[in-house]
Design an enzyme around this catalytic site. Structure first.
Site, PDB file in Angstrom:
ATOM      1  N   GLU A   1     -13.781 -85.143 -11.842  1.00  0.00           N
ATOM      2  CA  GLU A   1     -12.751 -84.510 -12.723  1.00  0.00           C
ATOM      3  C   GLU A   1     -11.472 -85.496 -12.790  1.00  0.00           C
ATOM      4  OE1 GLU A   1     -11.897 -82.021 -14.869  1.00  0.00           O
ATOM      5  OE2 GLU A   1      -9.913 -82.640 -14.868  1.00  0.00           O
ATOM      6  N   GLN A   2     -11.084 -85.587 -14.062  1.00  0.00           N
ATOM      7  CA  GLN A   2      -9.997 -86.521 -14.050  1.00  0.00           C
ATOM      8  C   GLN A   2      -8.744 -86.092 -13.568  1.00  0.00           C
ATOM      9  OE1 GLN A   2      -9.276 -87.295 -18.498  1.00  0.00           O
ATOM     10  NE2 GLN A   2      -8.706 -85.118 -18.776  1.00  0.00           N
TER      11      GLN A   2
ATOM     12  N   ASP B   1     -17.624 -77.640 -24.756  1.00  0.00           N
ATOM     13  CA  ASP B   1     -16.845 -78.090 -25.922  1.00  0.00           C
ATOM     14  C   ASP B   1     -17.371 -79.616 -26.266  1.00  0.00           C
ATOM     15  OD1 ASP B   1     -15.610 -75.875 -26.038  1.00  0.00           O
ATOM     16  OD2 ASP B   1     -13.604 -76.503 -25.805  1.00  0.00           O
TER      17      ASP B   1
ATOM     18  N   TYR C   1      -4.944 -58.908 -25.862  1.00  0.00           N
ATOM     19  CA  TYR C   1      -5.746 -57.936 -25.032  1.00  0.00           C
ATOM     20  C   TYR C   1      -5.112 -57.875 -23.876  1.00  0.00           C
ATOM     21  CZ  TYR C   1      -8.017 -62.399 -23.983  1.00  0.00           C
ATOM     22  OH  TYR C   1      -8.374 -63.692 -23.586  1.00  0.00           O
TER      23      TYR C   1
ATOM     24  N   ARG D   1      -7.195 -67.458 -17.429  1.00  0.00           N
ATOM     25  CA  ARG D   1      -7.882 -68.536 -17.046  1.00  0.00           C
ATOM     26  C   ARG D   1      -8.029 -69.353 -15.645  1.00  0.00           C
ATOM     27  NH1 ARG D   1      -9.522 -71.668 -21.708  1.00  0.00           N
ATOM     28  NH2 ARG D   1      -9.466 -70.309 -23.623  1.00  0.00           N
TER      29      ARG D   1
HETATM   30  C1  LIG Z   1      -6.649 -70.920 -28.466  1.00  0.00           C
HETATM   31  C2  LIG Z   1      -8.018 -70.727 -27.839  1.00  0.00           C
HETATM   32  C3  LIG Z   1      -8.399 -69.755 -27.285  1.00  0.00           C
HETATM   33  C4  LIG Z   1      -9.784 -69.631 -26.702  1.00  0.00           C
HETATM   34  N1  LIG Z   1     -10.303 -68.595 -26.428  1.00  0.00           N
HETATM   35  C5  LIG Z   1     -11.501 -68.313 -25.993  1.00  0.00           C
HETATM   36  C6  LIG Z   1     -12.005 -66.983 -25.509  1.00  0.00           C
HETATM   37  O1  LIG Z   1     -11.272 -65.913 -25.328  1.00  0.00           O
HETATM   38  N2  LIG Z   1     -13.390 -66.990 -25.165  1.00  0.00           N
HETATM   39  C7  LIG Z   1     -14.110 -67.844 -24.861  1.00  0.00           C
HETATM   40  O2  LIG Z   1     -15.131 -67.874 -24.658  1.00  0.00           O
HETATM   41  N3  LIG Z   1     -13.612 -69.078 -25.390  1.00  0.00           N
HETATM   42  C8  LIG Z   1     -12.292 -69.221 -25.733  1.00  0.00           C
HETATM   43  N4  LIG Z   1     -11.735 -70.685 -26.163  1.00  0.00           N
HETATM   44  C9  LIG Z   1     -12.853 -71.651 -26.225  1.00  0.00           C
HETATM   45  C10 LIG Z   1     -12.849 -72.127 -24.612  1.00  0.00           C
HETATM   46  O3  LIG Z   1     -11.565 -72.364 -24.029  1.00  0.00           O
HETATM   47  C11 LIG Z   1     -13.532 -73.331 -24.353  1.00  0.00           C
HETATM   48  O4  LIG Z   1     -15.072 -73.484 -25.073  1.00  0.00           O
HETATM   49  C12 LIG Z   1     -13.906 -73.809 -22.908  1.00  0.00           C
HETATM   50  O5  LIG Z   1     -12.881 -73.977 -22.285  1.00  0.00           O
HETATM   51  C13 LIG Z   1     -14.694 -74.933 -22.957  1.00  0.00           C
HETATM   52  O6  LIG Z   1     -15.248 -75.444 -21.589  1.00  0.00           O
HETATM   53  P1  LIG Z   1     -15.477 -76.686 -21.203  1.00  0.00           P
HETATM   54  O7  LIG Z   1     -15.783 -76.988 -19.734  1.00  0.00           O
HETATM   55  O8  LIG Z   1     -16.777 -77.301 -22.120  1.00  0.00           O
HETATM   56  O9  LIG Z   1     -14.282 -77.809 -21.369  1.00  0.00           O
HETATM   57  P2  LIG Z   1     -12.874 -77.824 -20.911  1.00  0.00           P
HETATM   58  O10 LIG Z   1     -12.384 -76.622 -20.436  1.00  0.00           O
HETATM   59  O11 LIG Z   1     -12.002 -78.690 -21.949  1.00  0.00           O
HETATM   60  O12 LIG Z   1     -12.960 -78.726 -19.631  1.00  0.00           O
HETATM   61  C14 LIG Z   1     -13.251 -80.174 -19.784  1.00  0.00           C
HETATM   62  C15 LIG Z   1     -12.959 -80.840 -18.434  1.00  0.00           C
HETATM   63  O13 LIG Z   1     -13.214 -82.289 -18.378  1.00  0.00           O
HETATM   64  C16 LIG Z   1     -12.128 -83.023 -17.891  1.00  0.00           C
HETATM   65  N5  LIG Z   1     -12.267 -84.111 -18.436  1.00  0.00           N
HETATM   66  C17 LIG Z   1     -12.122 -84.550 -19.780  1.00  0.00           C
HETATM   67  N6  LIG Z   1     -12.140 -85.911 -20.026  1.00  0.00           N
HETATM   68  C18 LIG Z   1     -12.446 -86.522 -18.702  1.00  0.00           C
HETATM   69  C19 LIG Z   1     -12.756 -87.618 -18.448  1.00  0.00           C
HETATM   70  N7  LIG Z   1     -12.808 -88.865 -19.342  1.00  0.00           N
HETATM   71  N8  LIG Z   1     -13.163 -88.062 -16.963  1.00  0.00           N
HETATM   72  C20 LIG Z   1     -13.093 -86.846 -16.079  1.00  0.00           C
HETATM   73  N9  LIG Z   1     -12.967 -85.509 -16.565  1.00  0.00           N
HETATM   74  C21 LIG Z   1     -12.581 -85.257 -17.657  1.00  0.00           C
HETATM   75  C22 LIG Z   1     -10.827 -82.342 -18.387  1.00  0.00           C
HETATM   76  O14 LIG Z   1      -9.743 -82.335 -17.586  1.00  0.00           O
HETATM   77  C23 LIG Z   1     -11.357 -80.687 -18.116  1.00  0.00           C
HETATM   78  O15 LIG Z   1     -11.248 -80.120 -16.682  1.00  0.00           O
HETATM   79  C24 LIG Z   1     -10.553 -70.640 -26.600  1.00  0.00           C
HETATM   80  C25 LIG Z   1     -10.112 -71.977 -26.961  1.00  0.00           C
HETATM   81  C26 LIG Z   1      -9.110 -72.104 -27.580  1.00  0.00           C
HETATM   82  C27 LIG Z   1      -8.396 -73.623 -27.982  1.00  0.00           C
END
Ligand SMILES: Cc1cc2nc3c(=O)[nH]c(=O)nc-3n(C[C@H](O)[C@H](O)[C@H](O)COP(=O)(O)OP(=O)(O)OC[C@H]3O[C@@H](n4cnc5c(N)ncnc54)[C@H](O)[C@@H]3O)c2cc1C
Length: 397
Positions: free
Chosen positions: A33-34, A288, A211, A106
């Site tokens: 993790e960065q 994502d 909510y 979160r």
């Molecule tokens: C306004 C908003 C509201 C939302 N509400 C909801 C909701 O109610 N319900 C729902 O299901 N989803 C919701 N989402 C979507 C949800 O937040 C994301 O889909 C989810 O966080 C994705 O998780 P992830 O682990 O794929 O990515 P992330 O949570 O983005 O985690 C990625 C991780 O990778 C790390 N990283 C990035 N680049 C590097 C690198 N080069 N080297 C090492 N580490 C790195 C980051 O620091 C981070 O810790 C919402 C999104 C938004 C924008």
């Protein structure tokens, strides 16, 4: 040989859940993790049955249920106040979909995942800058000059994924809308009707979703624009009063909610176009990084949890490195289809939430009565079913 040696890039919801799901199958993974410490940006997250059933499988239900709030109902309102539709949630939801609906902070979700994971295989302050194939292994290089290798690298590194850059050329596309977020003490908004519901207020060019989580009400206020998005990143500062101005004529309870806390920065709402592929060589995407979507179905994190469970189950069935390509191909086939359907549905929902008063808005409002039927396919999804994974696992037990 034997079990894959997995390096996960990103310690967010996706990376940690995948790590835990792999561990459940006896597969060891390392998370890079960065950030110097784990923490979550943003307010709350809504977890639906398709996501909470994954967390339940990981044994996290007691901790998460205690930290969550179950909404009473789903309510849609006109921006001037009238209720358009109300659908009970509560216990009936869990009975219908087989798992609960939780609103959770979160940070609490992240804490629960991080404490379950522990520190041994968590490498913080490791920003991935490059990833490449090196013989039969994949090499990861970090900004601090260190590197490591693994048989499989999982890019769980979010919407601006570095791992994705090695797999596909697609970049996030701005949806044309942006959001402000806030956490408001309930006591600060006594006039808010139905604070215990998941509630949408829909109006011309904007909507508000809120909510409750415990004593606070979490909101996301979405407005059209700015167009084009001005910054390279996903968040920009907003000039004082921008949020207030956008909702100037709305119901007083909405204005009270949005005005009860200092204005947040503005989040641009971006989505990834469908990727032609999710994996290449010994690299694969999750969450994502693979399918960032606009948040109008509250599903990005839920689908990320599904991804993690499916990938872990498929990797558990591998017995040597030679099995990895087939496992990745199955994962990609299952997850691309499912996530595309939800992402497309969320994308087309966006303008519907912002219709001006008139015939189109009235047609939408009549349709709202069928909402549960229309969207039950999202919540009812059981990640173990479509792959025949459950059947196969039972058979091999
Ligand atoms: C306004 C908003 C509201 C939302 N509400 C909801 C909701 O109610 N319900 C729902 O299901 N989803 C919701 N989402 C979507 C949800 O937040 C994301 O889909 C989810 O966080 C994705 O998780 P992830 O682990 O794929 O990515 P992330 O949570 O983005 O985690 C990625 C991780 O990778 C790390 N990283 C990035 N680049 C590097 C690198 N080069 N080297 C090492 N580490 C790195 C980051 O620091 C981070 O810790 C919402 C999104 C938004 C924008």
């Amino acid at each position: 040989m034997g079990r894959p040696d997995v390096a996960i890039v990103g310690g967010g919801i996706g990376g940690l859940t995948l790590g835990l799901a792999l561990r459940r199958h006896g597969i060891r993974a390392r998370i890079y993790e960065q950030a110097p410490e784990l923490g979550e940006v943003g307010a709350a997250v809504a977890l639906a049955a398709n996501g909470t059933r994954v967390l339940r499988e990981l044994g996290l239900e007691p901790a998460l249920a205690a930290a969550s709030t179950v909404p009473t109902e789903l309510v849609y309102r006109h921006w001037t106040g009238p209720r358009l539709v109300d659908i009970p949630v509560g216990e009936g939801y869990a009975a219908q979909f087989g798992a609960p609906f939780w609103g959770i902070h979160r940070a609490r979700l992240q804490d629960a995942l991080a404490s379950a994971w522990g520190t041994e295989d968590l490498h913080l302050g490791k920003e991935l800058v490059d990833v490449e194939m090196l013989g039969g292994r994949t090499r990861l290089t970090f900004a601090d000059g260190t590197d490591t290798t693994a048989t499989l690298v999982v890019g769980a590194d979010g919407i601006r994924s570095r791992v994705r850059a090695r797999i596909a050329d697609e970049a996030p596309v701005y949806s044309g809308a942006s959001g402000f977020r806030g956490l408001v003490p309930r006591s600060a908004v006594p006039e808010l009707p139905d604070p215990d519901a998941v509630q949408f207020w829909m109006g011309p060019g904007a909507h508000v979703l809120h909510y409750a989580i415990g004593d606070v009400v979490n909101f996301l206020a979405v407005v059209d624009g700015p167009d084009p998005w001005p910054g390279p990143g996903g968040m920009i500062p907003a000039a004082p009063g921008e949020l207030e101005e956008a909702f100037r004529d709305w119901h007083p309870a909405v204005r009270a909610l949005l005005g009860a806390v200092p204005q947040s920065p503005r989040w641009g709402l971006f989505a990834l176009p469908p990727l032609p592929r999710w994996s290449a060589d010994r690299m694969v995407l999750l969450g994502d990084a693979a399918h960032a979507m606009v948040p109008h179905h509250g599903q990005g994190a839920n689908l990320t949890l599904e991804d993690a469970a499916v990938l872990a189950d498929l990797l558990a069935d591998t017995t040597s490195d030679a099995d990895l390509p087939a496992a990745l191909a199955t994962y990609e086939r299952l997850r691309r289809c499912r996530t595309r359907q939800v992402a497309r549905s969320a994308w087309v929902t966006s303008p519907l939430l912002h219709l001006p008063d008139g015939p189109a808005a009235r047609a939408r409002d009549r349709r709202l009565a069928d909402l549960v039927e229309d969207f039950s396919w999202i919540h009812a999804y059981d990640h173990r079913e479509p792959a025949g994974l459950r059947t196969r696992r039972k058979a091999s037990a």
